[in-house]
Every structure is written in structure tokens, then in C-alpha cells.
Enzyme design. Sequence first.
Site, PDB file in Angstrom:
ATOM      1  N   LYS A  12       0.824  -1.215   0.000  1.00 38.76           N
ATOM      2  CA  LYS A  12       0.000   0.000   0.000  1.00 38.76           C
ATOM      3  C   LYS A  12       0.865   1.275   0.000  1.00 38.76           C
ATOM      4  CE  LYS A  12      -4.025  -2.028   2.402  1.00 38.76           C
ATOM      5  NZ  LYS A  12      -4.911  -1.852   3.595  1.00 38.76           N
ATOM      6  N   TYR A  52     -12.673  -2.008  -3.481  1.00 37.58           N
ATOM      7  CA  TYR A  52     -13.107  -2.136  -2.088  1.00 37.58           C
ATOM      8  C   TYR A  52     -14.633  -2.093  -1.949  1.00 37.58           C
ATOM      9  CZ  TYR A  52      -8.547  -1.878   0.345  1.00 37.58           C
ATOM     10  OH  TYR A  52      -7.299  -2.136   0.870  1.00 37.58           O
ATOM     11  N   PHE A  60     -15.490   3.921   7.083  1.00 37.14           N
ATOM     12  CA  PHE A  60     -14.140   4.279   6.625  1.00 37.14           C
ATOM     13  C   PHE A  60     -13.955   4.140   5.118  1.00 37.14           C
ATOM     14  CE2 PHE A  60     -14.078  -0.156   8.188  1.00 37.14           C
ATOM     15  CZ  PHE A  60     -13.619  -0.843   7.068  1.00 37.14           C
ATOM     16  N   ARG A  88      -2.301 -14.350   4.566  1.00 32.67           N
ATOM     17  CA  ARG A  88      -3.022 -13.688   5.667  1.00 32.67           C
ATOM     18  C   ARG A  88      -2.229 -13.833   6.973  1.00 32.67           C
ATOM     19  NH1 ARG A  88      -7.054 -10.072   4.423  1.00 32.67           N
ATOM     20  NH2 ARG A  88      -7.336 -10.152   6.672  1.00 32.67           N
ATOM     21  N   THR A  94      -5.416  -6.940  10.891  1.00 35.68           N
ATOM     22  CA  THR A  94      -5.728  -5.679  10.201  1.00 35.68           C
ATOM     23  C   THR A  94      -5.152  -4.485  10.950  1.00 35.68           C
ATOM     24  OG1 THR A  94      -7.776  -6.680   9.403  1.00 35.68           O
ATOM     25  CG2 THR A  94      -7.617  -4.282   9.289  1.00 35.68           C
ATOM     26  N   ARG A 105       2.578  -6.578   9.100  1.00 39.49           N
ATOM     27  CA  ARG A 105       1.897  -5.424   9.706  1.00 39.49           C
ATOM     28  C   ARG A 105       2.475  -5.067  11.069  1.00 39.49           C
ATOM     29  NH1 ARG A 105      -4.215  -6.923   7.616  1.00 39.49           N
ATOM     30  NH2 ARG A 105      -4.238  -5.556   5.784  1.00 39.49           N
ATOM     31  N   ASN A 115      -1.774   0.220   7.040  1.00 35.76           N
ATOM     32  CA  ASN A 115      -1.269  -1.076   7.521  1.00 35.76           C
ATOM     33  C   ASN A 115      -0.437  -1.812   6.480  1.00 35.76           C
ATOM     34  OD1 ASN A 115      -3.333  -1.868   5.868  1.00 35.76           O
ATOM     35  ND2 ASN A 115      -4.613  -2.750   7.472  1.00 35.76           N
ATOM     36  N   HIS A 118      -2.183  -5.315   1.589  1.00 35.74           N
ATOM     37  CA  HIS A 118      -3.484  -5.942   1.390  1.00 35.74           C
ATOM     38  C   HIS A 118      -3.251  -7.386   1.003  1.00 35.74           C
ATOM     39  CE1 HIS A 118      -7.502  -6.837  -0.183  1.00 35.74           C
ATOM     40  NE2 HIS A 118      -6.862  -7.462  -1.159  1.00 35.74           N
ATOM     41  N   GLU A 129      -9.793 -10.698  -7.382  1.00 35.27           N
ATOM     42  CA  GLU A 129      -8.832  -9.597  -7.229  1.00 35.27           C
ATOM     43  C   GLU A 129      -7.674  -9.708  -8.227  1.00 35.27           C
ATOM     44  OE1 GLU A 129      -9.765  -8.685  -2.500  1.00 35.27           O
ATOM     45  OE2 GLU A 129      -7.787  -9.435  -3.053  1.00 35.27           O
TER      46      GLU A 129
HETATM   47  P1  IDP Z   1      -7.889  -6.622   5.813  1.00 34.84           P
HETATM   48  O1  IDP Z   1      -7.083  -5.650   4.992  1.00 34.84           O
HETATM   49  O2  IDP Z   1      -7.106  -7.143   6.983  1.00 34.84           O
HETATM   50  O3  IDP Z   1      -8.509  -7.713   4.989  1.00 34.84           O
HETATM   51  P2  IDP Z   1     -10.544  -5.437   5.954  1.00 34.84           P
HETATM   52  O4  IDP Z   1     -11.485  -5.613   7.087  1.00 34.84           O
HETATM   53  O5  IDP Z   1     -10.834  -6.162   4.689  1.00 34.84           O
HETATM   54  O6  IDP Z   1      -9.069  -5.782   6.477  1.00 34.84           O
HETATM   55  O7  IDP Z   1     -10.462  -3.884   5.658  1.00 34.84           O
HETATM   56  C1  IDP Z   1      -9.846  -3.405   4.487  1.00 34.84           C
HETATM   57  C2  IDP Z   1      -8.949  -2.249   4.862  1.00 34.84           C
HETATM   58  O8  IDP Z   1      -9.756  -1.189   5.353  1.00 34.84           O
HETATM   59  C3  IDP Z   1      -7.957  -2.542   5.979  1.00 34.84           C
HETATM   60  O9  IDP Z   1      -6.757  -3.131   5.529  1.00 34.84           O
HETATM   61  C4  IDP Z   1      -7.715  -1.162   6.545  1.00 34.84           C
HETATM   62  O10 IDP Z   1      -6.768  -0.461   5.746  1.00 34.84           O
HETATM   63  C5  IDP Z   1      -9.066  -0.492   6.382  1.00 34.84           C
HETATM   64  N1  IDP Z   1      -9.838  -0.578   7.623  1.00 34.84           N
HETATM   65  C6  IDP Z   1     -10.442  -1.671   8.135  1.00 34.84           C
HETATM   66  N2  IDP Z   1     -11.082  -1.385   9.282  1.00 34.84           N
HETATM   67  C7  IDP Z   1     -10.871  -0.061   9.490  1.00 34.84           C
HETATM   68  C8  IDP Z   1     -11.295   0.849  10.528  1.00 34.84           C
HETATM   69  O11 IDP Z   1     -11.977   0.489  11.484  1.00 34.84           O
HETATM   70  N3  IDP Z   1     -10.877   2.149  10.385  1.00 34.84           N
HETATM   71  C9  IDP Z   1     -10.119   2.564   9.343  1.00 34.84           C
HETATM   72  N4  IDP Z   1      -9.714   1.752   8.358  1.00 34.84           N
HETATM   73  C10 IDP Z   1     -10.086   0.452   8.432  1.00 34.84           C
HETATM   74 MG    MG Z   2      -9.982  -7.624   3.527  1.00 31.47          MG
END
Ligand code: IDP
Ligand code: MG
Length: 136
Positions: A12, A52, A60, A88, A94, A105, A115, A118, A129
Site C-alpha cells: 500500500k 473495495y 471508513f 493472511r 488488520t 503489519r 497497515n 493488502h 482480485e
Molecule cells: P484486511 O485488509 O485485513 O482484509 P478489511 O477488514 O478487509 O481488512 O479492511 C480493508 C482495509 O480497510 C484494511 O486493511 C484497513 O486499511 C481499512 N480498515 C479496516 N477497518 C478499518 C477501521 O476500522 N478504520 C479505518 N480503516 C479500516
Molecule cells: Mg480484507
Amino acid sequence: MSNIEQTLSIIKPDAVERNLEGEIKEMFKSNGFQIFKEKKIQIEKAEAEKFYKVHETKPFYNDLCDYLSSGPIVVMILQKENAVKANRELMGATNPIDAVDGTIRKKYGISIDKNSVHGSDSAENAKIEIDFFFKD
Ligand code: IDP
Ligand code: MG
């Protein structure tokens, strides 16, 4: 039985900006992933919104799409035995605060939104994807 899979990984903007591309790729390689294809690109916000889309109802979502389109990213097809789950695990939780030692991460993530990486969350989504970025 062998189950060689492919999964989509993205380095990212926060990590590309901090010149972590090489170190993060090294973590994938030293953990047995082959980088099958890769490209460095910057996407439009509209593309980030499409990518997304599953998160469109989340509070968010708008910031997330602004962020993913804010600078260069490196998109990669990673290949390995059980690649989706293995990636993963290597990525970590996350929120970097919750990520365990040895994960990308934990090592590089700044915050829940910045973070660093992805990764696809299922074999089905990995296919979608990979097509999203590499079908041409
Ligand atoms: P992941 O990347 O671990 O699969 P997801 O739940 O799919 O997590 O969320 C996608 C992305 O959205 C996360 O990597 C993070 O950058 C962002 N994100 C997820 N939850 C939050 C939040 O509560 N606040 C701000 N950004 C978030
Ligand atoms: Mg995800």
C-alpha cells in the site's frame, strides 16, 4: 495433497512511500512465496472504490479509497502452497497493534488504515482480485 494457490497482494501507499517495497518482497520470498507477477501503479479513486466495493457501507470506505489511490502501490500475484491463508498469516491482523511478532503489519504497519499491505481473504476473492488487476 498439494494445493498450490495464487493470491493477490498489494504493498500500500504508506509502505511504498517509505521505500519498504524491497524489504516486504524479501519477507514474501523468504517465507516461500513466488512473486508470479507484479506491477507498480497508481490507481484512480474510482478504481479503488470498485476494488473495495465490499466495504462500501463502512464508515471508513471513503477514506480507504482516497488512501489506496493516494500514491503508487505494488500489486503482486503471490504463489505458494495454500497461498491465501499463508499470506493472511504473514500479513498479520488488520490493526498493527493486534498483529503478532514476525508479521508484516507488526513490523511495518503504522495504524489500522496505514497497515502497509493488502491480501485476499479467500480463494474465491483471490481470483476476483487477480482478475481485477491482471486481466488484460
Ligand atoms: P484486511 O485488509 O485485513 O482484509 P478489511 O477488514 O478487509 O481488512 O479492511 C480493508 C482495509 O480497510 C484494511 O486493511 C484497513 O486499511 C481499512 N480498515 C479496516 N477497518 C478499518 C477501521 O476500522 N478504520 C479505518 N480503516 C479500516
Ligand atoms: Mg480484507
